[in-house]
Design an enzyme around this catalytic site. Structure first.
Site, PDB file in Angstrom:
ATOM      1  CE1 TYR A  18      -3.452   2.808   0.704  1.00 29.88           C
ATOM      2  CE2 TYR A  18      -2.054   3.286   2.636  1.00 29.88           C
ATOM      3  CZ  TYR A  18      -3.173   3.629   1.929  1.00 29.88           C
ATOM      4  OH  TYR A  18      -3.561   4.948   1.996  1.00 29.88           O
ATOM      5  CD  GLU A  40      -8.292   7.508   5.288  1.00 30.19           C
ATOM      6  OE1 GLU A  40      -7.837   7.501   6.554  1.00 30.19           O
ATOM      7  OE2 GLU A  40      -6.990   7.426   4.498  1.00 30.19           O
ATOM      8  CD1 TRP A  48      -3.566   2.277   6.002  1.00 25.80           C
ATOM      9  CD2 TRP A  48      -5.883   2.823   6.097  1.00 25.80           C
ATOM     10  NE1 TRP A  48      -4.212   2.268   4.669  1.00 25.80           N
ATOM     11  CE2 TRP A  48      -5.548   2.825   4.834  1.00 25.80           C
ATOM     12  CE3 TRP A  48      -7.189   3.121   6.495  1.00 25.80           C
ATOM     13  CZ2 TRP A  48      -6.434   2.849   3.704  1.00 25.80           C
ATOM     14  CZ3 TRP A  48      -7.841   3.596   5.406  1.00 25.80           C
ATOM     15  CH2 TRP A  48      -7.581   3.336   4.206  1.00 25.80           C
TER      16      TRP A  48
END
Length: 187
Positions: A18, A40, A48
């Site tokens: 990522y 988000e 995350w």
């Protein structure tokens, strides 16, 4: 020769991929901006990596983040999402995704695109910070405060300043790669 990466991603293959391929790359297309906005919002209060591990499940559950479809989700679809163990089953966040899709479309109608709307806050170009260590990155800034306030005024939910700043980092509105990171000058 060892390639330096931001410290937050090192040691996890999914995180590193990522980081290496997506994080901080300027995103200007509305479809991807919506995906990141929704991810988000689901991340709020969580890590995350938790969201990233469920990203494919989110894509399937939310019609590949097609906001035009999501805006019309009915109660039976919301119920099925809340029963889907592959995603984060937070009722408020699931409902916020539907109302955020509706608000997203209104922003597009007003500004021509969500991209134009949100990138105007940074004059259309990324802010390039000079972080020595990722831990020095702010949780929010006056710009993320302003975006958050404006999004809320437009009916968006789960878009506090910290969520907005994370969105800015993810979509390249701000470059918070460590200056020694190989991606710092690439993005």
């Amino acid at each position: 020769m060892t390639i330096h990466k931001c410290g937050w991603c090192v040691g996890d293959n999914l995180y590193e991929a990522y980081h290496d391929l997506e994080w901080g790359v300027p995103v200007k297309d509305d479809d991807t901006l919506f995906e990141f906005l929704i991810l988000e919002t689901f991340q709020a209060g969580l890590s995350w990596i938790t969201v990233l591990k469920k990203r494919e499940n989110f894509r399937k559950a939310f019609d590949n983040f097609d906001y035009k479809k999501i805006a019309y989700y009915d109660e039976s679809k919301i119920t099925s999402l809340l029963e889907n163990s592959g995603i984060i089953r937070n009722k408020l966040k699931v409902r916020a995704t539907v109302s955020n899709a509706q608000a997203y479309i209104k922003v597009q109608e007003e500004f021509g695109s969500f991209s134009k709307y949100i990138w105007d806050f940074v004059d259309g170009k990324p802010i390039k910070n000079k972080l020595q260590n990722y831990k020095d990155a702010p949780a929010n800034t006056p710009i993320s405060d302003a975006i958050s306030k404006d999004l809320k005024k437009r009916g968006f939910k789960f878009v506090g300043s910290t969520v907005v700043y994370a969105h800015m980092q993810a979509t390249g509105m701000v470059n918070d790669h460590e200056v020694d990171c190989f991606r710092y000058n690439e993005v």
